[in-house]
Design an enzyme around this catalytic site. Structure first.
Site, PDB file in Angstrom:
ATOM      1  N   HIS A 158       0.858  -1.192   0.000  1.00  0.00           N
ATOM      2  CA  HIS A 158       0.000   0.000   0.000  1.00  0.00           C
ATOM      3  C   HIS A 158       0.892   1.239   0.000  1.00  0.00           C
ATOM      4  O   HIS A 158       1.952   1.264   0.619  1.00  0.00           O
ATOM      5  CB  HIS A 158      -0.891   0.016   1.238  1.00  0.00           C
ATOM      6  CG  HIS A 158      -1.623   1.304   1.416  1.00  0.00           C
ATOM      7  ND1 HIS A 158      -2.612   1.720   0.556  1.00  0.00           N
ATOM      8  CD2 HIS A 158      -1.501   2.295   2.350  1.00  0.00           C
ATOM      9  CE1 HIS A 158      -3.065   2.900   0.947  1.00  0.00           C
ATOM     10  NE2 HIS A 158      -2.404   3.269   2.030  1.00  0.00           N
ATOM     11  N   CYS A 183      -4.526   3.229  -4.732  1.00  0.00           N
ATOM     12  CA  CYS A 183      -3.673   4.033  -3.853  1.00  0.00           C
ATOM     13  C   CYS A 183      -2.402   4.477  -4.561  1.00  0.00           C
ATOM     14  O   CYS A 183      -1.965   5.622  -4.419  1.00  0.00           O
ATOM     15  CB  CYS A 183      -3.340   3.258  -2.583  1.00  0.00           C
ATOM     16  SG  CYS A 183      -2.395   1.721  -2.857  1.00  0.00           S
TER      17      CYS A 183
END
Length: 358
Positions: free
Chosen positions: A117, A231
């Protein structure tokens, strides 16, 4: 910003909210095995495919309020705050942040698979305050990737929104322990304030999350059919925008996780109304719902294993995948290697190249 955007994830909740980015073990397990399900349908009966590739990500005039049916297991941005206005002559350090998804639960397990992430950190040298900014799913990854099949509805029901998340503080342990926390640039307070205005506009018009990158093959230069919107893409957009504002980035390697599906040229099927409405294609609608049925979350072990077999049969054996993109349905004729998770280098922007491309 919209209310969902002005809220943000705090350090204490950071590990729990990490589930919102790779999370839902059922979804990643399916992603790692590879996938899809259902009986065939007559391709001769559908609208011919569009031929402008990749299909542009659709932006909207405003962010709609989420349907009450859509509930997040982990609250989106639980301790968020509006983006502050910085002093124009402040020097703001910019950090690249990256950590394994599900790090709060599995530590570095997915880090070994390079399933990461991404976020951005900022530090004001005038105030000494740190901030984190990221973009992720409001209702967890599974809801953004696969729909709910509600008995009272003819069409699949999607709980898919993604939004920006800004909060004070940087959880150093979270990012450093199994990931990355490295300074990539220094910008002025004025640049930061310009960026804040852009983030508001970007966030209000780019409202949904897209998991998949879809290409014709893994070969370099292969046709891209669809791009993801996740993301990492938010981080890349933000870095590029800062370069446009005059930021100069360091020359360091930056890699990002991408999930690819591989298929022949996609076929456009239609939107919810044209497929599932009163005059829609009932055979096609049933095929789409059958395809999505095995992707249900929270299945008992026996049913979960059966679902994996159905998914394998559809995607690998029968080479079928139904993609929902821009609130429209597409058929993907899947090709070997079907699915691949990569950790690719995407360089930090070069200011001169960025400006010359404007």
């Amino acid at each position: 910003m919209a209310q969902e955007v002005d809220t943000a994830q705090g350090a204490e909740m950071r590990r729990g909210a990490g589930a919102a980015r790779g999370r839902a073990s059922w979804c990643w397990a399916l992603a790692l095995l590879w996938l899809a399900a259902v009986q065939g349908w007559s391709r001769a009966s559908v609208i011919p495919s569009r031929r402008h590739w990749p299909v542009p990500y659709k932006r909207f005039d405003f962010r709609p309020k989420p349907d009450p049916y859509c509930q997040a297991k982990y609250t989106f941005c639980p301790t968020g705050s509006p983006i502050p206005v910085m002093e124009g002559d402040d020097d703001i350090e910019v950090f690249r942040l990256q950590a394994p998804v599900w790090e709060f639960k599995y530590g570095d397990l997915l880090g070994h698979l390079k399933i990461m992430h991404d976020a951005i950190g900022f530090r004001s040298t005038l105030t000494g305050k740190n901030y984190t900014m990221e973009w992720y799913e409001l209702f967890q990854l599974g809801n953004c990737t696969f729909p709910h099949l509600r008995p009272e509805m003819d069409a699949p029901f999607w709980c898919n929104q993604g939004a920006a998340c800004f909060f004070e503080g940087i959880d150093d342990v979270h990012w450093k322990e199994n990931g990355t926390l490295v300074q990539v640039a220094t910008i002025s307070g004025n640049m930061f304030n310009q960026m804040a205005k852009w983030v508001k506009q970007d966030n209000e018009t780019g409202i949904y999350y897209e998991t998949w990158n879809v290409k014709a093959s893994p070969e370099k230069g292969a046709e891209t059919w669809f791009d993801s919107y996740d993301c990492s893409k938010f981080v890349l957009r933000t870095f590029n925008k800062l370069a446009e504002f005059g930021a100069e980035f360091k020359n360091i390697e930056t890699n990002y996780t991408r999930i690819f599906l591989y298929s022949g040229e996609p076929t456009y099927l239609g939107n919810e109304t044209s497929v599932f409405g009163p005059t829609g294609n009932k055979t096609l609608g049933l095929a789409i719902k059958r395809f999505y049925y095995p992707f249900k979350p929270h299945l008992p072990t026996k049913e979960f294993l059966l679902s994996l077999l159905q998914i394998f049969d559809a995607v690998i054996v029968h080479r079928q995948f139904y993609l929902f993109y821009n609130f429209e349905y597409w058929f993907l004729p899947m090709k070997f290697p079907f699915i691949k998770i990569t950790y690719e280098e995407i360089p930090l922007p070069n200011r001169n190249k960025t400006l010359s491309g404007l």
